[in-house]
Structure formats: structure tokens, C-alpha cells
Design a protein around this motif. Sequence first.
Motif, PDB file in Angstrom:
ATOM      1  N   ILE B  87      85.289  61.401 -15.769  1.00 37.71           N
ATOM      2  CA  ILE B  87      86.100  61.632 -14.571  1.00 37.71           C
ATOM      3  C   ILE B  87      85.496  60.882 -13.385  1.00 37.71           C
ATOM      4  CG2 ILE B  87      86.951  63.368 -12.934  1.00 37.71           C
ATOM      5  CD1 ILE B  87      87.006  65.365 -15.222  1.00 37.71           C
ATOM      6  N   ALA B  88      84.170  60.963 -13.258  1.00 36.38           N
ATOM      7  CA  ALA B  88      83.515  60.340 -12.102  1.00 36.38           C
ATOM      8  C   ALA B  88      83.599  58.817 -12.145  1.00 36.38           C
ATOM      9  CB  ALA B  88      82.060  60.785 -12.021  1.00 36.38           C
ATOM     10  N   THR B  89      83.702  58.243 -13.355  1.00 41.64           N
ATOM     11  CA  THR B  89      83.764  56.778 -13.438  1.00 41.64           C
ATOM     12  C   THR B  89      85.205  56.278 -13.492  1.00 41.64           C
ATOM     13  OG1 THR B  89      83.409  57.021 -15.806  1.00 41.64           O
ATOM     14  CG2 THR B  89      81.520  56.340 -14.489  1.00 41.64           C
ATOM     15  N   GLN B  95      91.010  60.328  -9.940  1.00 44.24           N
ATOM     16  CA  GLN B  95      90.062  61.445 -10.018  1.00 44.24           C
ATOM     17  C   GLN B  95      90.642  62.796  -9.603  1.00 44.24           C
ATOM     18  OE1 GLN B  95      86.148  60.638  -8.574  1.00 44.24           O
ATOM     19  NE2 GLN B  95      86.012  58.709  -9.657  1.00 44.24           N
ATOM     20  N   PRO B  96      91.388  62.857  -8.473  1.00 51.73           N
ATOM     21  CA  PRO B  96      91.955  64.166  -8.114  1.00 51.73           C
ATOM     22  C   PRO B  96      92.856  64.712  -9.222  1.00 51.73           C
ATOM     23  CG  PRO B  96      92.161  62.631  -6.296  1.00 51.73           C
ATOM     24  CD  PRO B  96      91.703  61.830  -7.476  1.00 51.73           C
ATOM     25  N   GLY B  97      93.638  63.816  -9.848  1.00 50.84           N
ATOM     26  CA  GLY B  97      94.527  64.227 -10.928  1.00 50.84           C
ATOM     27  C   GLY B  97      93.766  64.751 -12.128  1.00 50.84           C
ATOM     28  N   LEU B  98      92.701  64.050 -12.504  1.00 51.59           N
ATOM     29  CA  LEU B  98      91.905  64.465 -13.658  1.00 51.59           C
ATOM     30  C   LEU B  98      91.224  65.817 -13.397  1.00 51.59           C
ATOM     31  CD1 LEU B  98      90.331  61.029 -14.642  1.00 51.59           C
ATOM     32  CD2 LEU B  98      92.055  62.317 -15.897  1.00 51.59           C
ATOM     33  N   MET B 162      81.109  74.063 -16.381  1.00 53.19           N
ATOM     34  CA  MET B 162      80.058  73.099 -16.701  1.00 53.19           C
ATOM     35  C   MET B 162      80.401  71.747 -16.078  1.00 53.19           C
ATOM     36  SD  MET B 162      77.216  72.518 -18.267  1.00 53.19           S
ATOM     37  CE  MET B 162      76.954  73.789 -19.513  1.00 53.19           C
ATOM     38  N   VAL B 163      81.668  71.373 -16.173  1.00 52.74           N
ATOM     39  CA  VAL B 163      82.072  70.027 -15.751  1.00 52.74           C
ATOM     40  C   VAL B 163      81.944  69.845 -14.233  1.00 52.74           C
ATOM     41  CG1 VAL B 163      83.984  68.383 -15.653  1.00 52.74           C
ATOM     42  CG2 VAL B 163      83.603  69.734 -17.720  1.00 52.74           C
ATOM     43  N   LEU B 164      82.399  70.846 -13.471  1.00 54.12           N
ATOM     44  CA  LEU B 164      82.455  70.660 -12.012  1.00 54.12           C
ATOM     45  C   LEU B 164      81.104  70.365 -11.357  1.00 54.12           C
ATOM     46  CD1 LEU B 164      85.309  73.119 -11.033  1.00 54.12           C
ATOM     47  CD2 LEU B 164      85.355  70.626 -11.087  1.00 54.12           C
ATOM     48  N   PRO B 165      80.062  71.180 -11.599  1.00 53.34           N
ATOM     49  CA  PRO B 165      78.788  70.838 -10.936  1.00 53.34           C
ATOM     50  C   PRO B 165      78.212  69.496 -11.376  1.00 53.34           C
ATOM     51  CG  PRO B 165      78.523  72.725 -12.396  1.00 53.34           C
ATOM     52  CD  PRO B 165      79.979  72.441 -12.341  1.00 53.34           C
ATOM     53  N   ILE B 166      78.449  69.118 -12.644  1.00 53.29           N
ATOM     54  CA  ILE B 166      77.936  67.819 -13.094  1.00 53.29           C
ATOM     55  C   ILE B 166      78.732  66.699 -12.425  1.00 53.29           C
ATOM     56  CG2 ILE B 166      77.438  66.355 -15.089  1.00 53.29           C
ATOM     57  CD1 ILE B 166      77.327  68.854 -16.795  1.00 53.29           C
ATOM     58  N   TYR B 167      80.040  66.924 -12.303  1.00 52.46           N
ATOM     59  CA  TYR B 167      80.888  65.934 -11.638  1.00 52.46           C
ATOM     60  C   TYR B 167      80.417  65.691 -10.195  1.00 52.46           C
ATOM     61  CZ  TYR B 167      84.815  64.051  -9.038  1.00 52.46           C
ATOM     62  OH  TYR B 167      85.580  63.305  -8.203  1.00 52.46           O
ATOM     63  N   VAL B 168      80.061  66.801  -9.528  1.00 56.66           N
ATOM     64  CA  VAL B 168      79.600  66.686  -8.137  1.00 56.66           C
ATOM     65  C   VAL B 168      78.403  65.735  -8.051  1.00 56.66           C
ATOM     66  CG1 VAL B 168      78.517  67.962  -6.245  1.00 56.66           C
ATOM     67  CG2 VAL B 168      80.504  68.912  -7.419  1.00 56.66           C
ATOM     68  N   VAL B 169      77.505  65.832  -9.032  1.00 59.61           N
ATOM     69  CA  VAL B 169      76.343  64.928  -9.040  1.00 59.61           C
ATOM     70  C   VAL B 169      76.784  63.489  -9.296  1.00 59.61           C
ATOM     71  CG1 VAL B 169      74.214  64.339 -10.232  1.00 59.61           C
ATOM     72  CG2 VAL B 169      74.761  66.725  -9.792  1.00 59.61           C
ATOM     73  N   PHE B 170      77.625  63.298 -10.306  1.00 55.34           N
ATOM     74  CA  PHE B 170      78.053  61.945 -10.664  1.00 55.34           C
ATOM     75  C   PHE B 170      78.883  61.301  -9.558  1.00 55.34           C
ATOM     76  CE2 PHE B 170      77.639  62.909 -15.402  1.00 55.34           C
ATOM     77  CZ  PHE B 170      76.446  62.237 -15.475  1.00 55.34           C
ATOM     78  N   GLU B 171      79.582  62.135  -8.801  1.00 57.54           N
ATOM     79  CA  GLU B 171      80.435  61.609  -7.745  1.00 57.54           C
ATOM     80  C   GLU B 171      79.600  60.820  -6.728  1.00 57.54           C
ATOM     81  OE1 GLU B 171      82.092  64.428  -5.185  1.00 57.54           O
ATOM     82  OE2 GLU B 171      83.796  63.163  -4.624  1.00 57.54           O
ATOM     83  N   PRO B 202      70.278  68.252 -12.003  1.00 55.33           N
ATOM     84  CA  PRO B 202      70.607  69.358 -11.081  1.00 55.33           C
ATOM     85  C   PRO B 202      71.982  69.959 -11.377  1.00 55.33           C
ATOM     86  CG  PRO B 202      69.777  67.466  -9.864  1.00 55.33           C
ATOM     87  CD  PRO B 202      69.946  67.023 -11.286  1.00 55.33           C
ATOM     88  N   GLY B 203      72.960  69.110 -11.636  1.00 52.38           N
ATOM     89  CA  GLY B 203      74.304  69.590 -11.944  1.00 52.38           C
ATOM     90  C   GLY B 203      74.348  70.288 -13.284  1.00 52.38           C
TER      91      GLY B 203
END
Lengths: 379, 289
Positions: B87-89, B95-98, B162-171, B202-203
Motif C-alpha cells: 500500500i505504501a509503495t 493509497q487512500p482507496g487501498l 497490524m497493517v495500519l501501524p506498519i503502513y504509518v511507518v512505511f508512509e 516500531p510499527g
Amino acid sequence: MAMLSIRQISKRFGAHNALRDASLDLGSGEFFSILGPSGCGKSTLLRILGGFEAPDSGSICLDGKDITRLLPSERPTNMVFQRYALFPHLSVAENVGFSLSLQKKVTASDRRRRIDEALALVAMDGLGERSVQSLSGGQQQRVALARAIICRPRVLLLDEPLSALDLQLRLRMQVELRALQRRLGMTFVFVTHDQGEALSMSDRMAVINGGHIEQVGTPSALYDRPATDFVASFLGTMNRVPVQFHAPCEHSANHVWVELTGGQRLRARWSEGTTMPPSGALVSMLVRPEKMGIREDCHGSTPRMTEAGDELTLSCRVADMAFHGATTQITGQLHDVDISVTATHLNRDGLPVGLGQGSRVRLVVKTEHILIAPDNARN
Amino acid sequence: MGRSSRIFLVPLVTWLGLFLVGPLLMVAVYSFLERGPYGDVIWQPTLANYTRALDPLYLRIYSKSLVLATSTTAVCAVLGLPLAYTIATAPKRWQPGLLGLLMVPFLTNFVVRVYAIRLILAAEGPINLGLLSLGLITEPIMMTDSTMAVALGMVTNYLPFMVLPIYVVFEKFDFAMIEAAKDLGAKGWPVFSRVILPLAKPGLLSGLSLVFVPVLGEYMIPDLLGGAKTLMLGGLITEQFLRVRDWPFGSALAMILVTAMMFVMWLQHRYRGIEARRGDGGRIGYSRT
């Protein structure tokens, strides 16, 4: 034979032609700059050299070996990224030694020695234990440099590495970078949009515009004898005087005859790669401010040419005069064509006595310093 | 924070005090009381509820719950990390849609969502019917009322956490670092293990506790998908309160669960503290708690 030879590289991104038939030959140990405005394709070319983008067509040979399809990890090239791309979770030494730590055969003591050596080369001795986030921008730049040269790549690729630094630091790093390159004898490919940087640092340089390589040569050759209108205007400043196109010169290619006001004919170089207009069309005469000699006014019609046709004299009324210390710049209104030009004069010796606003002067230009280009929207 | 702005915290503190700390204290007190004959409590201090909670019968339930929570969390991590990365890449405009797609399940009722899984896995469900019509099986596979079904339901429901906090890091991730790693000779696994994973940590840690803690106490999913055979800690506690009406024992079990969750969060906090002292992760801007 060229060490790095780039043959007719083309690359499209959707409808955008990032590179069109770009060809370059780089020698070993050369500091080569690629200069152009943003979006001209210079970074794309560098990324293709590093293996981060695959060209649509064309090939790259390094030391006679085709490396076009090799992965970044398999190429003897390393890159200094624009924003450094240091690993924030690793210390300075771990960042610098990253490539060595991937090679099983390098022992820990050997690694340590080579890290120290690389850090010393960029004047960062003793800072290996620091975290990269505690470093200043200039120090991060040095770490990125040390990390990229530690494996002694055949070619070091630098993607606008100085653009994030403030002016003072940038000037210092320019000198250091050049010194480092000489010391290592390594080939540097340096991408920049800063003409001053490219002119002062490079052995040779290429100017790119719209995905097309406009001219390749030494900085002084490009500056003194720009081949195209774009190169002329992108490097330094240019005066543009409208003149009438007459005809191509029958004796030498790339030269044309133009007509100045009053019917005076002038033979000068024609901008390469552009089609010549019909006779009578309006074109531009390009002259650098410092190539215009400022002389006392004397009588006689202007514009006029010397007998040999190698020097042009224009008459001008000084509108403004600015003293810059080493140079003096006058802005004036050309007598015959009503267009403003600037002339830069080094030192004050030889300037006409009593020169000031309203004075009438002659501007003298050697025809070899004149470039004739199509009259485009740039003026 | 200034003294005057603290006044804005009064509603929140009152709210939490009345509806979180209060009930929790009540549960804590109840866990040390005796059960009355009619489901009430006798104000007689005792440790009997805790000694009973150590019965092998219950220990087996705890370990089963722990295994389930751990494996659910692990599966979520394995699925969530690449998903967050993808999602982050993805192009910025997608991204908002995904992320929205990730949130779609939350638009439906939790029970309906879990029950839908039951229907899919059922003997007459699409999977069994499909396999039957293809002739791959001769009789339906019993997929519901199993630990597998429970784990499937858990992963489905908790993956977004799980996905959201990791996404925040990758973003906030500078993807040039991956190019730098490749440029420096890394291929495949080292790029992941040496650069992506440490920076996503961290995420990932947040995701691990965001999934593990609620899954450990989850009672609806095991109830709906696990049937009577799959009793988990959450279900056991619910049973004490709603069916057996043994509030003191239920309270003791709840206290054990709360303690276990706090231990997990403490572990995570401590681990981050160590990482933070090493001066790690600040550049990717992940705020530490």
C-alpha cells in the motif's frame, strides 16, 4: 577507448520522453557533469547508469562489458543519493561498512580498517560510533560519500549531492569533492542543475534539455562556444539582439550570414541542431556580456564590421552602470535597434574616461563569440 | 502542558475513572471474594478463586488461548507487513482507496462478518460445494467448529490492526534507502532483513500488541466459529459471568488475563525503550510511547 560508453539510450515514462537517443563516452578518472534544468532527464540517465531504471533501448558498456541489464548490486557503480538515503538505524561506521558487511569474505578487522580509511578520506575520522541522525547535513553528505566509495566503484554516480546544503557548505564541498575525485582517480558522474557547480568542478560536461543531449565538452568550450541556443542561455547570461537571417554560408558549414540594421552583413556560427529559417526571417544574435568590449564613442556609422570581418562594433547609450568590485557592468540601449544589452568589464582600467549614465559608447565584439540562433520565445 | 490546559482533561479523566478504572477495581475486589449460592457474592476474603484458576483444566485453556493468539499475531504479521509495504509503495493517488478497502470490513457488523465466514466454511458452503462439484472430495470437509476456523476468523478481523501501524511507518519511509541497499550490493533477503525490517520495527511492534492483546481475550469469534469444543480464555470468562454466574471466579480469570496483557505491553514498552536509547528510528518519525 572510452571506459564508460553510453549508446543511444532512450527512456519513456508514459507519454513523457525522459531521454531520447542519449549517447556519451566517458574516460577513466574523469569528473563528468550532467547539467540541465529539472525534469530534463539527467537524473533518469544517472538512474539508468546505476541500474535503477532499465532503458527502453540503447546500451551501456563499462570497460568493454555490456552492463545494461545488470542489477544495481551487480554493477561496479555506486551512487550518492540526493537526500543521502543513509540508514537511520545504523551508526556512521555501520552505514559506511554496509557493502562490506554483505561480503562474507571480508573479515571484521579488515572491515574496520577500511571503514576508518573511508571515513578519513571524507574527514570524518573518529565519528564512526555516532548515530547518523546526530550529524549535520554536511556530515551526512560525507558519510554518504564514504559509504559509496568504500568498495572503490569504477564509476561513482552523484545525484545532485550538494543541493541540500547551504551556500557556504556547498562551495566548500565542491572543492573537497573535486579533491577527493583527483585523489582516488575515480570516474565521477555528477548530476546537477547548478551551472556554476558544473562549470567549476568538471573535466567535461554534458548539457541536457528535454531528454536530449545538447552539447558535450569541457566547461570552457561549452561556455565560449555554445553549440545551441539552449546551452548558450543556460550557461551564464546572454545578450540577444534581433537580426535578419540572410543565407547559410557557402564556405563553412554551421556558419550563416545575417544582416544587421543598415544593411551591414555579418558571418557567424549557427546554433546546431536547428533548422535554418528562410531568408529575411528574424533570428537572434547571442553575445556574452563579458565578450563585449566597452570603448569610447567615435564617429562613423554603426553597426559596422572590420575589413577582415572578425569584429563587430555597435553603438550604445549607457542607461545604467553598476560597479561590482572586480567587474563593472553597464546596461545600455543599442543605438540602432532599441534593445537593452549588458556588458561586463573586468577591472576599471581601459574604461572610457567619464563613463556614466547617458554616455555614448561603442561595444566591440569578436565574431567568433557570436552565435546566431532561431528567434524563440526565450527572450 | 500548562496548568490551565489540564482542565480540559477533567471530562476524560472522569469518564475513564467512572467507566474503566471503577469497574476494573470492582473486578479486582470481586476476584478475592466468595461466590454466594445464588450467584451473588459473599464479602469474605479468599484466594480460592486464584488457586482454582491454576487447575490443569484451566491451564490447558490458557495455553490454548496463548497458542492461538501467538499464531494469529504471527500470521497477521507475515501477511500485514507485505500488505502495508504494498500500500505504501502504491501510487499516491491509490493509497487512500487501498486503505479504504482495508477498512471496508469495519462497515459491517462484527457478528455478521464472523458469521459470514461460518457460512463460507459450512458443509453446504461455497468451498465445500465447489470442491464437491469438481470431484476433488466425496463428502464435505468439516471446517467450522475447529481451531483453524477460529484462527481464520481472528486473522480476518485483526489484520487491519497490524497493517495500519506498519503502513504509518512505511508512509514516511525514504524508499531511496532500498535503492541504496541494492546499490551497495544487497540482493533479496538482506534488503529486507537489514533495512526494511529494522526500520518497520516500531510499527510492527505496535501491530503485534494491537493484535495479540485483543485476540487473547477474544470470545465472540471462538464462540461463533469454534463451537463448543473450542473454549478459549475469553469464552471461559464470559461463561463464568453469564451462564455459571460465578462472578468471583470470572473476576479472577479476568484479572489473570489483564495481567497477561499488561505484561505483553510492558515487554513491548521496555523493548522500545532499549531501542530508543540506541538512538534508533527517529528519522522515520515514528513517535514512541
